[in-house]
Design a protein around this motif. Structure first.
Motif, mmCIF file in Angstrom:
data_model
loop_
_atom_site.group_PDB
_atom_site.id
_atom_site.type_symbol
_atom_site.label_atom_id
_atom_site.label_comp_id
_atom_site.label_asym_id
_atom_site.label_seq_id
_atom_site.Cartn_x
_atom_site.Cartn_y
_atom_site.Cartn_z
ATOM 1 N N ILE A 88 -5.575 -1.978 3.338
ATOM 2 C CA ILE A 88 -6.142 -3.223 2.813
ATOM 3 C C ILE A 88 -6.717 -2.996 1.416
ATOM 4 C CG2 ILE A 88 -7.916 -4.979 3.167
ATOM 5 C CD1 ILE A 88 -7.698 -4.324 6.189
ATOM 6 N N LEU A 89 -7.464 -1.919 1.245
ATOM 7 C CA LEU A 89 -8.071 -1.626 -0.054
ATOM 8 C C LEU A 89 -7.007 -1.418 -1.123
ATOM 9 C CD1 LEU A 89 -10.900 0.831 1.086
ATOM 10 C CD2 LEU A 89 -11.164 -1.571 0.426
ATOM 11 N N ALA A 90 -5.940 -0.710 -0.758
ATOM 12 C CA ALA A 90 -4.858 -0.456 -1.705
ATOM 13 C C ALA A 90 -4.187 -1.772 -2.112
ATOM 14 C CB ALA A 90 -3.840 0.500 -1.102
ATOM 15 N N ASP A 91 -3.891 -2.623 -1.135
ATOM 16 C CA ASP A 91 -3.239 -3.896 -1.414
ATOM 17 C C ASP A 91 -4.102 -4.768 -2.315
ATOM 18 O OD1 ASP A 91 -1.215 -5.932 -1.045
ATOM 19 O OD2 ASP A 91 -2.578 -6.915 0.349
ATOM 20 N N LEU A 92 -5.396 -4.849 -2.018
ATOM 21 C CA LEU A 92 -6.295 -5.637 -2.850
ATOM 22 C C LEU A 92 -6.409 -5.054 -4.257
ATOM 23 C CD1 LEU A 92 -9.125 -6.353 -0.236
ATOM 24 C CD2 LEU A 92 -7.548 -8.033 -1.227
ATOM 25 N N ALA A 93 -6.425 -3.721 -4.351
ATOM 26 C CA ALA A 93 -6.517 -3.082 -5.666
ATOM 27 C C ALA A 93 -5.273 -3.356 -6.503
ATOM 28 C CB ALA A 93 -6.715 -1.574 -5.495
ATOM 29 N N ILE A 94 -4.113 -3.337 -5.864
ATOM 30 C CA ILE A 94 -2.864 -3.639 -6.576
ATOM 31 C C ILE A 94 -2.923 -5.050 -7.144
ATOM 32 C CG2 ILE A 94 -0.374 -3.974 -6.301
ATOM 33 C CD1 ILE A 94 -0.575 -1.803 -4.019
ATOM 34 N N ASN A 95 -3.359 -5.991 -6.314
ATOM 35 C CA ASN A 95 -3.466 -7.377 -6.777
ATOM 36 C C ASN A 95 -4.537 -7.531 -7.846
ATOM 37 O OD1 ASN A 95 -1.757 -9.509 -5.140
ATOM 38 N ND2 ASN A 95 -2.265 -7.876 -3.718
ATOM 39 N N ALA A 96 -5.642 -6.798 -7.718
ATOM 40 C CA ALA A 96 -6.703 -6.862 -8.721
ATOM 41 C C ALA A 96 -6.218 -6.360 -10.073
ATOM 42 C CB ALA A 96 -7.913 -6.050 -8.261
ATOM 43 N N ALA A 97 -5.302 -5.399 -10.045
ATOM 44 C CA ALA A 97 -4.744 -4.861 -11.283
ATOM 45 C C ALA A 97 -3.646 -5.747 -11.853
ATOM 46 C CB ALA A 97 -4.195 -3.458 -11.038
ATOM 47 N N GLY A 98 -3.295 -6.813 -11.119
ATOM 48 C CA GLY A 98 -2.239 -7.714 -11.570
ATOM 49 C C GLY A 98 -0.863 -7.289 -11.129
ATOM 50 N N GLY A 99 -0.783 -6.230 -10.309
ATOM 51 C CA GLY A 99 0.501 -5.726 -9.850
ATOM 52 C C GLY A 99 0.995 -6.438 -8.613
ATOM 53 N N ALA A 100 2.058 -5.892 -8.019
ATOM 54 C CA ALA A 100 2.644 -6.459 -6.811
ATOM 55 C C ALA A 100 2.888 -5.339 -5.805
ATOM 56 C CB ALA A 100 3.956 -7.178 -7.126
ATOM 57 N N THR A 101 2.603 -5.612 -4.548
ATOM 58 C CA THR A 101 2.704 -4.614 -3.490
ATOM 59 C C THR A 101 4.104 -4.565 -2.904
ATOM 60 O OG1 THR A 101 0.382 -4.908 -2.874
ATOM 61 C CG2 THR A 101 1.831 -3.918 -1.225
ATOM 62 N N THR A 102 4.670 -3.361 -2.843
ATOM 63 C CA THR A 102 5.917 -3.124 -2.115
ATOM 64 C C THR A 102 5.558 -2.504 -0.776
ATOM 65 O OG1 THR A 102 7.142 -2.687 -4.162
ATOM 66 C CG2 THR A 102 8.138 -1.929 -2.103
ATOM 67 N N THR A 103 5.975 -3.137 0.309
ATOM 68 C CA THR A 103 5.626 -2.636 1.636
ATOM 69 C C THR A 103 6.716 -1.701 2.163
ATOM 70 O OG1 THR A 103 6.661 -4.508 2.785
ATOM 71 C CG2 THR A 103 4.358 -4.740 2.127
ATOM 72 N N VAL A 104 6.283 -0.572 2.747
ATOM 73 C CA VAL A 104 7.205 0.406 3.327
ATOM 74 C C VAL A 104 6.713 0.760 4.723
ATOM 75 C CG1 VAL A 104 8.310 2.657 3.079
ATOM 76 C CG2 VAL A 104 7.659 1.363 1.023
ATOM 77 N N TYR A 105 7.525 0.468 5.746
ATOM 78 C CA TYR A 105 7.142 0.847 7.104
ATOM 79 C C TYR A 105 6.972 2.368 7.183
ATOM 80 C CZ TYR A 105 8.532 -3.781 8.861
ATOM 81 O OH TYR A 105 8.640 -5.130 9.105
ATOM 82 N N PRO A 106 5.916 2.861 7.831
ATOM 83 C CA PRO A 106 5.728 4.315 7.928
ATOM 84 C C PRO A 106 6.830 5.013 8.718
ATOM 85 C CG PRO A 106 4.159 3.156 9.337
ATOM 86 C CD PRO A 106 4.816 2.111 8.476
ATOM 87 N N SER A 107 7.568 4.264 9.538
ATOM 88 C CA SER A 107 8.653 4.850 10.320
ATOM 89 C C SER A 107 9.973 4.907 9.555
ATOM 90 C CB SER A 107 8.855 4.056 11.619
ATOM 91 O OG SER A 107 9.147 2.698 11.335
ATOM 92 N N THR A 108 9.993 4.391 8.338
ATOM 93 C CA THR A 108 11.220 4.357 7.547
ATOM 94 C C THR A 108 11.686 5.763 7.190
ATOM 95 O OG1 THR A 108 10.521 2.242 6.594
ATOM 96 C CG2 THR A 108 12.300 3.408 5.469
ATOM 97 N N MET A 109 12.981 6.028 7.371
ATOM 98 C CA MET A 109 13.543 7.341 7.046
ATOM 99 C C MET A 109 13.563 7.544 5.535
ATOM 100 S SD MET A 109 14.039 8.449 10.057
ATOM 101 C CE MET A 109 15.016 9.925 9.797
#
Length: 225
Positions: A88-109
């Motif tokens: 949550i903190l990382a996602d909010l920080a990305i948005n606070a910096a004006g960036g965009a979050t790329t989501t990656v499932y932890p189970s992804t190979m």
């Protein structure tokens, strides 16, 4: 089946909603700074909490840390982790910096992780632990755009891989010289600005990214009030 009645007050909430995820977050910080925002366990199952004010300060430092590492408006920053408060903190920080979050499932190979990061043109990755960092190291040569990995719980090397506390320290230092940088980034983010890239699981081929704007997220937040 009866129709849902929408009141004028509800319409006003939607109409006057925040322009971005970051603006919506900082509005909440201002409205209830001393209220508990998050409660979470540590590795010893001891519970901790953060107020909205404490969360706001931490997100501001982390966001400034991302800016200090070169993140510009709408540039992608990935998160490869399970659900936890640091996500949550990382996602909010990305948005606070004006960036965009790329989501990656932890189970992804690792092959698909590399594909998602390259396809999204992500520049920084938040990784949950050494397992997630291992996937990135395995594909390091295929990820020239990844300039830094920020690990939540894992081994750092002081160079390519740093810790969350290290990013926060970078932000604190950057804020000393640029105290209004996050306010500026939030003010420059519009409803049309990219907020999130969510990738499919790839069951019918390579994972495909779905672009979600800030306006979509703030609308969801407003209609839930």
């Amino acid at each position: 089946m009866s129709a849902t009645v929408v009141t004028p007050e509800q319409l006003e909430i939607v109409k006057n909603r925040a322009r971005s995820v970051a603006e919506m977050f900082y509005n909440r910080v201002k409205e209830s700074p001393n209220h508990e925002a998050y409660r979470f366990p540590d590795e010893n199952e001891q519970w901790h909490s953060l107020t909205w004010a404490e969360t706001g300060e931490k997100v501001t430092r982390l966001g400034a840390g991302l800016v200090s590492l070169g993140i510009e408006a709408e540039q992608r920053v990935a998160i490869a982790s399970g659900t936890r408060v640091e996500w949550i903190l990382a996602d909010l920080a990305i948005n606070a910096a004006g960036g965009a979050t790329t989501t990656v499932y932890p189970s992804t190979m690792s092959d698909d992780v590399a594909y998602i990061l390259a396809d999204s043109d992500s520049r920084i990755v938040f990784a949950e632990d050494d397992e997630q960092v291992g996937k990135l190291r395995e594909k390091h040569s295929e990820l020239p755009s990844i300039t830094k990995v920020v690990v939540f719980d894992g081994t750092t090397d002081g160079d390519w891989v740093i810790g969350l506390d290290d990013l926060e320290a970078l932000g604190e230092k950057y804020l000393a010289d640029h105290p209004s940088i996050i306010e500026e980034r939030v003010a420059a983010t519009t409803g049309d600005s990219l907020a999130t890239l969510i990738y499919t699981s790839g069951t019918t081929g390579r994972p495909k990214g779905v672009r979600l704007s800030n306006d979509g997220w703030t609308y969801e937040g407003a209609v839930m009030v």
